[in-house]
Design a protein around this motif. Sequence first.
Motif, PDB file in Angstrom:
ATOM      1  N   SER A  43      -6.071  40.674 -28.218  1.00  0.00           N
ATOM      2  CA  SER A  43      -4.388  41.101 -28.253  1.00  0.00           C
ATOM      3  C   SER A  43      -4.184  39.932 -29.209  1.00  0.00           C
ATOM      4  CB  SER A  43      -3.643  40.536 -26.695  1.00  0.00           C
ATOM      5  OG  SER A  43      -3.841  38.957 -26.479  1.00  0.00           O
ATOM      6  N   ASN A  44      -3.484  39.755 -29.871  1.00  0.00           N
ATOM      7  CA  ASN A  44      -2.723  39.169 -30.866  1.00  0.00           C
ATOM      8  C   ASN A  44      -2.814  38.638 -32.014  1.00  0.00           C
ATOM      9  OD1 ASN A  44      -0.008  38.556 -28.905  1.00  0.00           O
ATOM     10  ND2 ASN A  44      -1.131  37.525 -28.052  1.00  0.00           N
ATOM     11  N   SER A  45      -4.008  39.603 -32.005  1.00  0.00           N
ATOM     12  CA  SER A  45      -5.143  39.981 -33.536  1.00  0.00           C
ATOM     13  C   SER A  45      -4.231  40.898 -34.352  1.00  0.00           C
ATOM     14  CB  SER A  45      -6.674  39.899 -33.119  1.00  0.00           C
ATOM     15  OG  SER A  45      -6.822  39.132 -32.469  1.00  0.00           O
ATOM     16  N   MET A  46      -4.267  40.551 -35.756  1.00  0.00           N
ATOM     17  CA  MET A  46      -3.825  40.772 -36.291  1.00  0.00           C
ATOM     18  C   MET A  46      -4.468  42.662 -37.632  1.00  0.00           C
ATOM     19  SD  MET A  46      -0.856  41.844 -38.420  1.00  0.00           S
ATOM     20  CE  MET A  46      -0.755  43.112 -40.610  1.00  0.00           C
ATOM     21  N   THR A  47      -4.413  43.489 -37.704  1.00  0.00           N
ATOM     22  CA  THR A  47      -5.678  44.249 -37.778  1.00  0.00           C
ATOM     23  C   THR A  47      -4.946  45.182 -39.154  1.00  0.00           C
ATOM     24  OG1 THR A  47      -7.019  46.396 -36.896  1.00  0.00           O
ATOM     25  CG2 THR A  47      -4.852  46.105 -36.154  1.00  0.00           C
ATOM     26  N   VAL A  48      -5.640  46.141 -39.848  1.00  0.00           N
ATOM     27  CA  VAL A  48      -5.288  45.962 -40.875  1.00  0.00           C
ATOM     28  C   VAL A  48      -6.469  47.308 -41.701  1.00  0.00           C
ATOM     29  CG1 VAL A  48      -5.021  46.531 -43.406  1.00  0.00           C
ATOM     30  CG2 VAL A  48      -4.404  44.297 -42.223  1.00  0.00           C
ATOM     31  N   GLY A  49      -5.719  48.769 -41.876  1.00  0.00           N
ATOM     32  CA  GLY A  49      -7.225  50.056 -41.976  1.00  0.00           C
ATOM     33  C   GLY A  49      -6.300  50.626 -43.161  1.00  0.00           C
ATOM     34  N   LYS A  50      -7.322  50.588 -44.094  1.00  0.00           N
ATOM     35  CA  LYS A  50      -7.188  51.504 -45.282  1.00  0.00           C
ATOM     36  C   LYS A  50      -7.940  52.733 -45.458  1.00  0.00           C
ATOM     37  CE  LYS A  50      -6.803  51.037 -50.309  1.00  0.00           C
ATOM     38  NZ  LYS A  50      -7.068  50.235 -51.312  1.00  0.00           N
ATOM     39  N   TYR A  51      -7.876  53.949 -45.549  1.00  0.00           N
ATOM     40  CA  TYR A  51      -9.101  55.465 -45.915  1.00  0.00           C
ATOM     41  C   TYR A  51      -8.161  55.815 -46.519  1.00  0.00           C
ATOM     42  CZ  TYR A  51      -4.374  57.218 -43.240  1.00  0.00           C
ATOM     43  OH  TYR A  51      -3.286  57.623 -42.869  1.00  0.00           O
ATOM     44  N   GLN A  91      -2.823  53.775 -45.479  1.00  0.00           N
ATOM     45  CA  GLN A  91      -3.008  52.742 -44.505  1.00  0.00           C
ATOM     46  C   GLN A  91      -2.351  52.536 -43.623  1.00  0.00           C
ATOM     47  OE1 GLN A  91      -2.940  49.986 -47.750  1.00  0.00           O
ATOM     48  NE2 GLN A  91      -0.753  50.347 -48.446  1.00  0.00           N
ATOM     49  N   PHE A  92      -3.112  51.252 -42.750  1.00  0.00           N
ATOM     50  CA  PHE A  92      -2.139  50.945 -41.521  1.00  0.00           C
ATOM     51  C   PHE A  92      -2.259  49.750 -41.323  1.00  0.00           C
ATOM     52  CE2 PHE A  92      -5.968  52.557 -40.075  1.00  0.00           C
ATOM     53  CZ  PHE A  92      -6.326  51.873 -39.279  1.00  0.00           C
ATOM     54  N   ALA A  93      -1.311  49.061 -40.737  1.00  0.00           N
ATOM     55  CA  ALA A  93      -1.411  47.147 -40.243  1.00  0.00           C
ATOM     56  C   ALA A  93      -0.795  46.980 -39.173  1.00  0.00           C
ATOM     57  CB  ALA A  93      -0.810  46.459 -41.308  1.00  0.00           C
ATOM     58  N   PHE A  94      -0.637  46.515 -37.979  1.00  0.00           N
ATOM     59  CA  PHE A  94      -0.045  46.138 -36.870  1.00  0.00           C
ATOM     60  C   PHE A  94      -1.322  45.108 -35.850  1.00  0.00           C
ATOM     61  CE2 PHE A  94      -3.774  50.055 -35.433  1.00  0.00           C
ATOM     62  CZ  PHE A  94      -3.629  48.565 -34.869  1.00  0.00           C
ATOM     63  N   SER A  95      -0.180  44.580 -34.829  1.00  0.00           N
ATOM     64  CA  SER A  95      -1.059  43.418 -34.396  1.00  0.00           C
ATOM     65  C   SER A  95      -0.877  43.698 -32.953  1.00  0.00           C
ATOM     66  CB  SER A  95       0.154  42.461 -34.251  1.00  0.00           C
ATOM     67  OG  SER A  95      -0.052  41.225 -33.717  1.00  0.00           O
ATOM     68  N   ALA A  96      -2.207  43.532 -32.038  1.00  0.00           N
ATOM     69  CA  ALA A  96      -2.294  44.293 -31.045  1.00  0.00           C
ATOM     70  C   ALA A  96      -1.484  43.782 -30.208  1.00  0.00           C
ATOM     71  CB  ALA A  96      -3.792  44.006 -31.139  1.00  0.00           C
ATOM     72  N   VAL A  97      -0.887  44.328 -29.364  1.00  0.00           N
ATOM     73  CA  VAL A  97      -0.261  44.380 -28.264  1.00  0.00           C
ATOM     74  C   VAL A  97      -1.140  43.581 -27.320  1.00  0.00           C
ATOM     75  CG1 VAL A  97       1.486  44.047 -26.399  1.00  0.00           C
ATOM     76  CG2 VAL A  97       1.722  44.651 -29.091  1.00  0.00           C
TER      77      VAL A  97
END
Length: 215
Positions: A43-51, A91-97
Amino acid sequence: MFLRSKKLWTVLLILSIWSRVSDSLHFELNSGRTKCIAEDIKSNSMTVGKYSIDNPHEGQPLPPSHKISVKVTTSNSGNSYHHADHVDSGQFAFSAVEAGDYMACFSAVDHKPEVTLSIDFEWRTGVQSKSWATLAKKSQVEVMEFEVKSLLDTVNSIHDEMFYLREREEEMQDLNRSTNTKMAWLSFLSLFVCIGVAGMQYLHLKTFFEKKKVI
């Protein structure tokens, strides 16, 4: 001093190469098929993805068959964090709730004849999601100071990860203790039921034989 600096640069080089290799993923996907990739995120970790889809014909636009739909959800609650239809890159980026497994599912469009898509996927979480190159460019720090900051952030991330794993281990231990307690009560209950059934059978047989005047 020179030898220590040389060793430090060697370690930094190995860590940088390892981080680049460990973050990238290349896989193939056939038309009409779906493939999902899971990542355990706290939780509360930043994650970024690109494809992106590899172009089989360099210098030419991708054919209509080379399109995918991408959806990123959490396996616990099913909340959607990213959704894209009929794209060739994104791409996507979000902070895990919430902590748990997050799923990135890739679905290739249905096409006849069937084609095979080659997809490059990069998913960074926690400290790896931070753009250290941008930070170094903005602050104009020295190279050594930049690498030390990067390593310090990595150490902090590992420290947080250890506490997270310890919490998960404690949860599993509590679950095991609860399960063992329930199994113990179930065993005692089964034993009492067996003793009760045996006593009832004994009384029934004793009454039966007394009526028959066998005993």
